[in-house]
Enzyme design. Structure first.
Site, short mmCIF file in Angstrom:
data_model
loop_
_atom_site.label_atom_id
_atom_site.label_comp_id
_atom_site.label_asym_id
_atom_site.label_seq_id
_atom_site.Cartn_x
_atom_site.Cartn_y
_atom_site.Cartn_z
N GLU A 81 1.89 -11.53 -15.68
CA GLU A 81 1.66 -10.37 -14.81
C GLU A 81 0.72 -9.35 -15.44
O GLU A 81 -0.16 -8.80 -14.76
CB GLU A 81 2.98 -9.68 -14.48
CG GLU A 81 3.84 -10.39 -13.47
CD GLU A 81 5.13 -9.63 -13.22
OE1 GLU A 81 5.48 -9.44 -12.04
OE2 GLU A 81 5.80 -9.23 -14.19
N ASN A 126 0.14 0.31 6.47
CA ASN A 126 0.65 -0.67 5.52
C ASN A 126 1.15 -1.88 6.31
O ASN A 126 1.71 -1.72 7.39
CB ASN A 126 1.84 -0.12 4.72
CG ASN A 126 1.43 0.96 3.76
OD1 ASN A 126 0.25 1.22 3.56
ND2 ASN A 126 2.42 1.60 3.15
N GLY A 127 0.98 -3.06 5.75
CA GLY A 127 1.49 -4.25 6.42
C GLY A 127 0.35 -5.17 6.85
O GLY A 127 -0.79 -5.03 6.40
N ARG A 166 1.79 1.31 -5.94
CA ARG A 166 1.95 0.47 -4.75
C ARG A 166 0.64 -0.15 -4.29
O ARG A 166 0.63 -1.03 -3.42
CB ARG A 166 2.55 1.29 -3.61
CG ARG A 166 3.94 1.80 -3.85
CD ARG A 166 4.42 2.61 -2.66
NE ARG A 166 4.60 1.77 -1.50
CZ ARG A 166 5.77 1.26 -1.11
NH1 ARG A 166 6.85 1.48 -1.81
NH2 ARG A 166 5.85 0.52 -0.03
N GLU A 173 11.44 -15.53 -17.03
CA GLU A 173 11.12 -14.11 -16.89
C GLU A 173 10.13 -13.66 -17.97
O GLU A 173 9.22 -12.88 -17.71
CB GLU A 173 12.41 -13.28 -16.96
CG GLU A 173 12.22 -11.78 -16.93
CD GLU A 173 11.56 -11.24 -15.67
OE1 GLU A 173 11.16 -10.07 -15.68
OE2 GLU A 173 11.41 -11.99 -14.68
N HIS A 189 9.24 -33.75 -21.03
CA HIS A 189 8.87 -34.37 -19.76
C HIS A 189 7.57 -33.80 -19.20
O HIS A 189 7.43 -33.60 -18.00
CB HIS A 189 10.01 -34.22 -18.75
CG HIS A 189 11.28 -34.87 -19.19
ND1 HIS A 189 11.50 -36.23 -19.08
CD2 HIS A 189 12.39 -34.34 -19.77
CE1 HIS A 189 12.70 -36.51 -19.56
NE2 HIS A 189 13.25 -35.39 -19.99
N LYS A 234 6.42 -12.06 -17.20
CA LYS A 234 5.95 -10.77 -17.69
C LYS A 234 4.57 -10.90 -18.35
O LYS A 234 3.68 -10.09 -18.15
CB LYS A 234 6.95 -10.18 -18.69
CG LYS A 234 8.17 -9.60 -18.06
CD LYS A 234 7.83 -8.37 -17.23
CE LYS A 234 8.74 -8.20 -16.04
NZ LYS A 234 8.64 -9.15 -14.98
N CYS A 256 0.84 -1.20 0.00
CA CYS A 256 0.00 0.00 0.00
C CYS A 256 0.87 1.25 0.00
O CYS A 256 2.06 1.20 0.28
CB CYS A 256 -0.90 0.01 1.23
SG CYS A 256 -1.89 -1.48 1.44
N LYS A 271 3.80 -3.02 -6.42
CA LYS A 271 5.21 -2.89 -6.78
C LYS A 271 6.14 -3.45 -5.72
O LYS A 271 7.03 -4.22 -6.02
CB LYS A 271 5.53 -1.41 -7.02
CG LYS A 271 6.96 -1.16 -7.49
CD LYS A 271 7.19 -1.75 -8.86
CE LYS A 271 8.63 -1.68 -9.28
NZ LYS A 271 8.86 -2.42 -10.53
N TRP A 316 -3.68 -1.81 -1.32
CA TRP A 316 -3.57 -3.11 -1.99
C TRP A 316 -4.12 -4.12 -1.00
O TRP A 316 -3.53 -4.36 0.05
CB TRP A 316 -2.12 -3.40 -2.34
CG TRP A 316 -1.90 -4.63 -3.16
CD1 TRP A 316 -1.96 -4.74 -4.51
CD2 TRP A 316 -1.53 -5.93 -2.67
NE1 TRP A 316 -1.65 -6.02 -4.91
CE2 TRP A 316 -1.38 -6.78 -3.80
CE3 TRP A 316 -1.31 -6.47 -1.41
CZ2 TRP A 316 -1.04 -8.11 -3.69
CZ3 TRP A 316 -0.96 -7.81 -1.30
CH2 TRP A 316 -0.82 -8.61 -2.43
#
Length: 614
Positions: A494, A102-103, A27, A487, A510, A491, A2, A609, A76
């Site tokens: 996401e 936050n948290g 955030r 990666e 496999h 992307k 947040c 983020k 968030w």
């Protein structure tokens, strides 16, 4: 996670808070709210974006005209779905205390049960609301105490993580802030102070800041600030000057921050190497680890801990360090490291990697490694961050602020740092000075080659148009490019919400090969290295099952065009350094697929983020 913003000074607080929240919206963007204090306390909060909140704040400003003190929050969600009532700030029943947080309060259930039994009524589903009622209960029991003392007392009952701002009309000229596991920074102006969860909202107003450390509480007034521990021990803090400008957190003409940051990569690569690669002298100057280099070289084992994109960079680091320095390397998810009772000790080096320097799981891994006696080194981007302060040695990536939630330039910066580290560890041990120079020459050529790849943007967008409706995508690579496959898949997941997986190309047989049909795009990283002929065989296997092949290949490779439906050609580079090039087309491909699907690439759903909670 947040975003927190606060202001106390002489300016109208509301527009400052709203602008600050917009800069922090990466955030968290489920809901937002502000509280203004000018004799009385009033709150406006709602589900949705800061832009929506901004339209409704004129009513709030009429209720409290001329307010020069306030706090704001963009959320968030962790506890409770996004809604008006779950948005921050939270108020006590009397409406004279406001809290933003936050948290995660890990023992909130027990605290809530206790408070409910004492008559407190909760209006939200959040864990954060317990904080305002806890403060209220303590203050009612001891009315002679001040806001600082009751906040400190309340936090002694709290288990978990918090970045906290508290204001009250009972003491209308102060903001109390506290930090444990969730970052907070105080910006120092002239007769005014700014509070935020990172420096983005502050840099427009001042470049002088103080970072709170875990377990610290600050009282901020118009006259100044004081910082103590939760145990009430005064702390002396160093004032830090921010090393980035407002322009660096603006879009600069690009449609999205993510695209801007992809295109910034050639310049970032130069910045990461500036002052560190001394090509004319044939050496590296890594000041942040210079005093510990001998101990790093003597490590029996190196463990790299990170999360998400930084974990993928760490995998490339494993390949690089073992290739050049011949030191055994393990790469751990930071989120698993402390829970599996890891075997590390004084002969080991643990490298923690985080763009923000505040990732909760990575910080926990750092502290676990320190407790076990390992030398802990950090690689992060944010000067003054917790990882930078708590590691014994380390290096800043100097990538500049990264606003896009999906990390791009931070990845390439981290890989360059690990490349330089691998060469520094090998110097005088496993490779000659001549080989060091050859590798440094290769490294300094990369920014120009990266810029050439960015010129392919329109071609990559046309490929994206063909595959934007795919349901599943497979990414395959070998050797140094296996982590790039991971990666690339991350992307796409996401920001486009298309299911994608990355695999070592040989592992396709496999299991994943069962998924391949005429609707499955398969992206191969097929650069010319010692696995090239094997990759060609893997492509043939996909073609025989009617899979649709997209290849990342080296310029001049005509053979690959016979096998692939689409080829993105990139400049030639040696195997260890190719990830810095092969990742860029995958970033652009994900970006264009997402935008073509109408997705908000800068604010992908359910992501934030800086992940400062477990």
């Amino acid at each position: 996670m947040c975003g927190i913003v606060g202001y106390i000074g002489w300016q109208d607080a509301a527009p400052l808070l709203l602008k600050g929240l917009k800069r922090l919206e990466y955030r968290g963007y489920d809901s937002a709210g502000i509280a203004l204090l000018n004799g009385t306390l009033s709150v406006m909060k709602q589900k949705g974006s800061v832009g929506g909140l901004e339209k409704d704040t004129h009513t709030l400003r009429q209720e409290i005209p001329g307010a020069t003190l306030g706090i704001g929050h963009t959320r968030w969600a962790t506890h409770g779905e996004p809604s008006d009532r779950n948005a921050h700030p939270h108020l006590n029943a009397a409406g004279d205390i406001a809290v933003i947080h936050n948290g995660i309060v890990e023992n909130f259930s027990a605290l809530k049960q206790e408070l409910v039994s004492q008559g407190y009524v909760f209006v939200s589903e959040t864990d954060s609301e317990v904080l305002v009622h806890l403060i209220d209960r303590i203050w009612k029991s001891e009315p002679s105490l001040d806001l600082e003392t009751v906040t400190r007392s309340a936090l002694r009952h709290v288990e978990g993580a918090y970045g906290l701002c508290v204001i009250s009309s009972r003491e209308p000229d102060k903001i109390v802030v506290a930090r444990k596991g969730s970052p907070l920074v105080i910006g120092i102006g002239i007769g005014e102070f700014f509070i935020a969860s990172d420096a983005a909202p502050i840099v427009e107003h001042t470049n002088k800041v103080v970072y709170l450390s875990d377990g610290e509480l600050a009282v901020v007034t118009r006259e100044g600030y004081s910082i103590k521990t939760i145990e009430n021990v005064e702390q002396e803090k160093i004032v830090t000057e921010l090393d980035f400008s407002l322009e660096k957190i603006e879009k600069g003409g690009f449609e999205h921050f993510m695209l801007k940051e992809i295109f910034e990569q050639p310049a970032v690569m130069h910045d990461v190497m500036r002052g560190r690669v001394r090509l004319e002298e044939g050496r590296l100057c890594l000041g942040g680890i210079e005093d510990y280099l001998d101990r790093l070289k003597q490590a029996k084992r190196i463990v790299i801990c990170a999360c998400g994109t930084s974990w993928h960079a760490g995998l490339i680091g494993e390949y690089l360090i073992e290739e050049f320095a011949r030191i055994p390397v393990e790469v751990d998810y930071a989120s698993e490291f402390r829970y599996r009772n890891p075997i590390v000790g004084v002969d080991d080096v643990v490298i923690v990697i985080s763009q923000s320097g505040e990732t909760a799981d990575t910080l926990a891994a750092l502290r676990t490694a320190k407790e076990k006696g390992a030398l802990v080194m950090g690689i992060c981007n944010v000067v003054g961050s917790t990882i930078a302060r708590e590691t014994l040695c380390g290096m800043y990536t100097h990538a500049g602020p990264e606003v896009g939630v999906a990390s791009t330039k931070a990845f390439t910066a981290q890989v360059i740092m690990l490349y330089m580290l691998a060469l520094a560890l090998s110097k005088g041990r496993t490779i000659s000075n001549e080989e060091i120079v050859l590798n440094l020459k290769e490294l300094v050529s990369i920014p120009e080659k990266a810029a050439r790849i960015l010129e392919l943007d329109s071609q990559i967008k046309s490929i994206a148009e063909r595959f934007k409706d795919a349901k599943n995508v497979l990414y395959l690579g070998r050797g140094f490019n296996f982590p790039v496959a991971l990666e690339g898949a991350l992307k796409l997941k996401e920001i486009s919400y298309i299911h994608a997986e990355g695999y070592p190309a040989a592992e396709m047989k496999h299991g994943p090969i069962a998924l391949i049909d005429e609707d499955m795009p398969v992206i191969f990283i097929a650069t010319r290295d010692n696995t090239y002929t094997k990759i060609l065989s893997n492509i043939e296997e996909v073609r025989s099952r009617k899979g649709r092949v997209i290849a990342i290949a080296n310029e001049g490779d005509q053979e690959i065009s016979r096998l692939a439906e689409h080829v993105i050609y990139i400049p030639q580079a040696s195997g260890p350094i190719t990830p810095l090039l092969t990742v860029i087309p995958l970033q652009l491909l994900a970006y264009h697929i997402a935008t073509l699907r109408g997705c908000n690439v800068d604010r992908p759903r359910n992501l934030a983020k800086s992940v400062t909670v477990e």
